[in-house]
Write an enzyme that holds these catalytic residues in place. Structure first.
Site, PDB file in Angstrom:
ATOM      1  CB  CYS A 178      -0.193   1.294   6.736  1.00  0.00           C
ATOM      2  SG  CYS A 178      -0.213  -0.156   8.032  1.00  0.00           S
ATOM      3  CG  HIS A 212      -3.510  -1.705   5.216  1.00  0.00           C
ATOM      4  ND1 HIS A 212      -1.887  -1.164   4.968  1.00  0.00           N
ATOM      5  CD2 HIS A 212      -4.074  -0.970   4.291  1.00  0.00           C
ATOM      6  CE1 HIS A 212      -1.991  -0.209   4.053  1.00  0.00           C
ATOM      7  NE2 HIS A 212      -3.126   0.012   3.746  1.00  0.00           N
ATOM      8  CG  HIS A 233      -3.292   3.169   1.588  1.00  0.00           C
ATOM      9  ND1 HIS A 233      -3.364   1.834   1.766  1.00  0.00           N
ATOM     10  CD2 HIS A 233      -3.589   3.546   0.415  1.00  0.00           C
ATOM     11  CE1 HIS A 233      -3.464   1.320   0.206  1.00  0.00           C
ATOM     12  NE2 HIS A 233      -3.556   2.332  -0.275  1.00  0.00           N
TER      13      HIS A 233
END
Length: 287
Positions: free
Chosen positions: A200, A249, A261
């Site tokens: 991420c 995240h 993402h």
């Protein structure tokens, strides 16, 4: 676990660069010190050839110039040039000693960081093994339901590309978002920063790098740059968006309540609704 691993890896790389720089400085400093000592040796040789070595110069060539300089009573026996030369040696020796001590401490830190990195890697691999074990324990029906859910997410991502893929941001954020769009479909791999795969924060840091902006490697560090935005209505395309209480995240805001993402192991870079991330939206950051 992946972001903790990334943090340890980033620290290791930083320490390695710092140690390398210090070691280069020490090597150059030692060369300078050798030249200064050679200069003193030449001075002593010239005096010896001209009829004898001055006692003050004998002290001057002592292996412990600090001790010699501290004997203030002998300074009046030296020329200004000799005093200056000896002080330069003294300063250089102190500088080298300080740099060597700094390198020693950083090497200790590096050793402990490498140990930490190994532990974090084991943690990631352990969690992946647990997830695989759980996956293997599912019934055929449950596996099909999971596959259908993944297929729906992939179709949603594809539709987002077709229907809203022309979303544009402005400035650096817009350029970063465009770069991330070019990586749709690339697999998620923990610890990866592209261009063949990403995790991420690897995707977000890579995307901004393509826009000419250097941002930190981990989601936790990325959360501490720029201007924070707490209302989703104020988000703009390309803003960084963070999820979960521990900020583990991060993705890029894509407009319309969507993000672009790299979700997790087993998935690819894609669009997804912020409502299906699995954890709460914490805030955005405008770089």
């Amino acid at each position: 676990a992946t972001e903790k691993y990334n943090g340890a890896k980033e620290k290791q790389e930083k320490l390695q660069k710092e140690i390398s720089t210090i070691q280069d400085n020490v090597a150059r400093g030692q060369q300078d010190l050798n030249k200064l000592r050679d200069g003193l040796g030449s001075m002593a040789t010239a005096q010896y050839r001209s009829g004898g070595l001055d006692p003050s110069v004998q002290l001057f060539l002592s292996s412990d110039p600090d001790d010699y300089l501290d004997k203030a009573s002998t300074l009046d026996q030296l020329s200004a040039q000799q005093v200056e030369g000896l002080k330069k040696i003294q300063d250089k020796q102190r500088e080298l000693a300080q740099e060597r001590a700094e390198a020693t401490e950083k090497l200790k830190d590096l050793a402990s960081t490498r140990t930490e990195l190994g532990k974090k890697k084991q943690e990631v691999q352990g969690k992946l093994a647990e997830a695989q074990k759980l996956l293997n324990s599912l019934t055929a029906k449950e596996k099909q339901e999971l596959a259908d859910q993944q297929a729906r997410a992939d179709r949603s991502s594809a539709q987002r590309v077709e229907l809203g893929g022309n979303a544009k941001g402005s400035g650096f954020a817009g350029a970063a978002f465009s770069a991330a769009q070019s990586q749709i479909g690339k697999p998620y791999v923990y610890g990866s920063t592209g261009p063949s795969s990403f995790d991420c924060s690897g995707l977000t840091s890579w995307a901004y790098a393509q826009a000419g902006v250097s941002i930190p490697r981990t989601s936790e560090s990325q959360a501490n740059i720029g201007t924070r935005i707490y209302s989703t209505s104020d988000l703009q395309v390309g803003d960084l968006v963070f999820f979960f209480n521990d900020i583990h995240h991060v993705g890029l805001y894509a407009g319309g309540g969507q993000i672009l993402h790299a979700p997790r192991t087993g998935t690819v870079v894609r669009y997804e609704s912020m409502s299906t991330i699995g954890g709460p939206f914490m805030f955005g950051v405008r770089v």
